[in-house]
Design a protein around this motif. Structure first.
Motif, PDB file in Angstrom:
ATOM      1  N   SER A   1       0.833  -1.206   0.000  1.00 56.00           N
ATOM      2  CA  SER A   1       0.000   0.000   0.000  1.00 56.00           C
ATOM      3  C   SER A   1       0.866   1.254   0.000  1.00 56.00           C
ATOM      4  O   SER A   1       0.519   2.259  -0.639  1.00 56.00           O
ATOM      5  CB  SER A   1      -0.924  -0.009   1.221  1.00 56.00           C
TER       6      SER A   1
ATOM      7  N   ASP B   1       0.582   3.978  -2.859  1.00 59.98           N
ATOM      8  CA  ASP B   1       0.276   5.365  -2.532  1.00 59.98           C
ATOM      9  C   ASP B   1       1.258   6.310  -3.211  1.00 59.98           C
ATOM     10  O   ASP B   1       0.870   7.374  -3.730  1.00 59.98           O
ATOM     11  CB  ASP B   1       0.334   5.593  -1.018  1.00 59.98           C
TER      12      ASP B   1
ATOM     13  N   CYS C   1       0.525   6.514  -6.984  1.00 62.02           N
ATOM     14  CA  CYS C   1      -0.691   7.287  -7.251  1.00 62.02           C
ATOM     15  C   CYS C   1      -0.481   8.775  -6.979  1.00 62.02           C
ATOM     16  O   CYS C   1      -1.008   9.632  -7.704  1.00 62.02           O
ATOM     17  CB  CYS C   1      -1.843   6.751  -6.418  1.00 62.02           C
TER      18      CYS C   1
ATOM     19  N   SER D   1      -5.858   3.593  -1.973  1.00 61.99           N
ATOM     20  CA  SER D   1      -4.768   4.367  -2.575  1.00 61.99           C
ATOM     21  C   SER D   1      -5.305   5.400  -3.558  1.00 61.99           C
ATOM     22  O   SER D   1      -4.805   6.530  -3.619  1.00 61.99           O
ATOM     23  CB  SER D   1      -3.775   3.431  -3.275  1.00 61.99           C
TER      24      SER D   1
END
Length: 542
Positions: free
Chosen positions: A324, A328, A331, A357
Motif C-alpha cells: 500500500s 500510494d 498514485c 490508494s
C-alpha cells in the motif's frame, strides 16, 4: 473523400437505429435514413450496400496484452492441454518441428492445472525435464502469475548461491528442500528473463500479424499493457510502435497501458522519458495511456488477495504484489503529473486497498483522472457501492465466467461468489464499466465476451438459467460497454464509440443481427467488414 453505407441496421445508441451512414475522410458526417444520406452524398462518393446487415461501432478492448497474444501464436499451443503429459508431448512436437525457435530456450503460456483431468497438480521441473534438459524452459500458467521451469533454467539462475533477487514466496521448493521449478509473483519475471526474447524484427512482424487477426474479429481499438510486461525494453517498444504507425502500416488504434519496475523508473519516464517527450499528435491512432499496476495475482492460481482466505486454506490470503505504501507513492506521483492509473485487482482485499490508494490521490476529492480497476472479480455489496459512489472505472472480462464459474464458489464460498463478477450490478449502480479480454488469457475475439455478458453461461450454454443470472445484461448494454464505455476509459467518449456525426468512422458490419439472433449464436458472430478511420481494414471473402 466521401463514403456511404446504406441499407443497414445502424446501432446509434439504446433504442435508436438508423439505415445509413455518411463518412467524410475519417469522420462520420451524418447518420439517418437511406433516402436522406444518399441525397446528402456527393456524386463521386463510394457507395456500399450493406444488404440489410447490422452495423455497430468499432469494438474497443479495454485491457489486453496484444504483443503477448501475438507471441503465443508463435509458440507451442498448450492452453488446451488436459494433462501434464499432454503438455509435454505438445512441447516436444513443437521443438521437433521448430528447432531454431527453441535452440536457446522455450517459452509458452496457457496451461491450467484445473483443466488437467487426472488431477496431477502443478507441473514442476521434473515434468519439464522430460521436454529437454539441454535448454531452459518456461511454461506459464494461463494467468501469467505462476510459471513452471526445468532444471536447466534453475541451474542457470544459480539459485543455490544467489537468492537475493527473490522475495519470500517468489519460488516453491520440493520435498528435497530445493527449488522445484515453480515460480510465483515477481519470481516469474526473473525466470522468464532467462529465455532469450524475440528480436525486434520478429516482434514487428508479430505485431502486424496480430493487428490483422484483431480487425478480422471486429476490433478497431485496443488498450494494451505491453510495455513493462511483454516488452521490458520500454524505449525499444515505443520506438517500434511509433515506426509502425508513422509508416501507416497499423490496422487499428492502440493505447498504451504502461508498467514500471520501480517508482524511480516511473519518475524518470514522467520527467524525461516517453510521458514527457513522446510525440502523440491529436487524432493519432497511437496514444499514450495510463500507468498500469498489479495489486495481486489470480484466482485460479490462488494468489488473488482475499480478505478472509481461501476455503479449506483460510491462512492463504493470496499475494499482495505491491504494498500500500508503494502504491500510494505511485498514485501520488501520477496525480502530480495528471496521469490516470489502472490496477490489476481481482480479490476483494486487493480491491479495497487499491481504492484506498486511489482515494488518497483524488483531485479535489473526486476521481477526475478516471482511475480504474482491471478485473474487479471478487466483490461484496459494500465494495460495489463504494466503486459506484467514488466513480471508479471498471475494466471487466465477462469471458472469464466461462471458466471461473467452475471454481469461484469452491475458493471463496457461495456467499461471496454470489456478489462477485457483478458486472450487471456495477452498471446498474451507475459506475462506468467497459469490456476487455485480458488476451492472451482469453482470445481477443470480442463476440464470446459479449455472449458471456449477456447469458452468463459457458460455451456449451450451461447452466440453463445462467450463472447468477441477475448479472446478465442486454445486448445494447454489452455493445455500449465494448464501445462507448471503452472510449470513456480513454477520455475519448466525445469522438469515439458511437456511430454519430463528428465521431471517428470506426465501425463493424456483422454477418448476423447481434440484437435479434438466438443468444447462443452471439459467440459465433464474425464481421463482414471492419472500418477504421473510414478505411476498410478488413472485408470478408465471399
Amino acid at each position: 473523400m466521401e463514403k456511404v453505407l446504406f441499407n443497414a441496421k445502424v446501432y446509434v445508441e439504446k433504442g435508436d437505429y438508423r439505415q445509413a451512414v455518411l463518412i467524410e475522410d475519417d469522420l462520420i458526417k451524418a447518420v439517418g435514413s437511406d433516402e436522406k444520406i444518399l441525397s446528402m452524398s456527393k456524386a463521386e462518393a463510394e457507395v456500399i450496400d450493406c444488404k440489410g446487415r447490422t452495423l455497430i461501432p468499432g469494438l474497443n478492448d479495454s485491457h489486453l496484452h496484444f504483443m503477448q497474444f501475438g507471441e503465443t501464436r508463435n509458440q507451442a499451443v498448450i492452453e488446451d492441454a488436459e494433462s501434464i503429459e499432454e503438455m509435454i508431448d505438445i512441447c516436444r512436437r513443437f521443438a521437433e518441428e521448430h528447432p531454431d525457435s527453441v535452440r536457446h530456450g522455450m517459452h509458452a503460456i496457457g496451461w491450467n492445472q484445473d483443466n488437467f483431468t487426472n488431477g496431477s497438480g502443478l507441473p514442476d521441473r521434473h515434468d519439464l525435464d522430460k521436454i529437454s534438459t539441454e535448454y531452459p524452459i518456461v511454461l506459464e500458467r494461463v494467468c501469467g502469475h505462476i510459471v513452471s521451469t526445468n532444471t536447466k533454467l534453475i541451474d542457470m539462475l544459480k539459485m543455490d548461491r544467489d537468492k537475493g533477487r527473490f522475495k519470500d514466496g517468489d519460488f516453491l521448493v520440493g520435498d528435497d528442500g530445493k527449488p522445484n521449478g515453480i515460480f510465483t509473483g515477481n519470481g516469474c519475471n526473473v525466470a522468464k528473463n532467462i529465455v532469450p526474447d524475440f528480436t525486434m524484427e520478429q516482434r514487428r512482424r508479430i505485431m502486424l500479424e496480430t493487428m490483422d487477426y484483431a480487425v478480422r474479429h471486429g476490433l478497431t481499438s485496443v488498450q494494451s499493457n505491453d510495455v513493462g510486461t511483454t516488452f521490458m525494453n520500454g524505449p525499444a517498444a515505443f520506438h517500434m510502435l511509433h515506426d509502425i504507425y508513422d509508416k501507416g502500416e497499423a490496422k487499428l488504434r492502440y493505447r498504451h497501458q504502461v508498467c514500471f519496475n520501480d517508482l524511480e523508473q516511473f519518475k524518470e519516464y514522467l520527467e524525461s522519458g516517453e510521458f514527457a517527450c513522446g510525440d502523440y499528435p491529436k487524432d493519432s491512432w497511437l496514444t499514450l495511456g495510463p500507468l498500469k499496476l498489479f495489486k495481486d495475482g489470480s484466482l485460479g492460481a490462488r494468489t488473488a488477495l482475499v480478505r478472509d482466505g481461501y476455503v479449506g486454506d483460510m491462512n492463504n490470503h493470496g499475494l499482495e504484489w505491491i504494498t500500500s505504501e508503494d502504491m500510494d507513492a505511485y498514485c501520488k506521483l501520477a496525480r502530480e503529473y495528471g496521469l490516470q492509473v489502472v490496477t490489476h485487482a481481482i480479490g476483494d482485499e486487493a480491491l479495497r486497498k487499491t481504492i484506498d490508494s486511489y482515494e488518497k490521490a483524488f483531485v479535489d476529492g473526486e476521481n477526475k483522472l478516471r482511475h480504474g480497476l482491471i478485473h474487479c472479480q471478487i466483490t461484496d455489496e459494500e465494495l460495489l457501492d463504494r466503486i459506484a459512489r467514488e466513480d471508479i472505472l471498471v475494466f471487466a472480462q465477462p469471458v472469464f465466467i466461462d471458466y471461473d464459474m467452475k471454481i469461484v464458489e469452491k475458493l471463496v464460498g457461495e456467499s461471496l461468489a454470489s456478489t462477485s463478477y457483478a458486472f450487471g450490478s456495477i452498471i446498474q449502480k451507475g459506475a462506468h464499466l467497459s469490456y476487455g479480454t485480458d488476451c492472451p488469457v482469453e482470445d481477443c475475439n470480442p463476440f464470446p465476451n459479449i455472449y458471456h455478458a449477456v447469458t452468463r453461461k459457458n460455451k456449451a450454454g450451461m447452466p440453463e438459467e445462467g450463472f447468477y443470472s441477475k448479472e446478465c445484461v442486454d445486448i445494447e448494454t454489452a455493445i455500449d460497454a465494448y464501445t462507448y464505455e471503452s472510449a470513456y476509459d480513454e477520455f475519448m467518449e466525445d469522438v469515439k464509440g458511437r456511430i454519430m456525426p463528428g465521431y471517428y468512422a470506426d465501425m463493424v458490419l456483422l454477418d448476423k443481427d447481434i440484437f435479434t439472433v438466438d443468444p447462443i449464436e452471439i459467440k459465433d458472430i464474425l464481421p463482414v467488414m471492419t472500418i477504421v478511420g473510414g478505411k476498410e481494414e478488413y472485408i470478408a471473402e465471399c
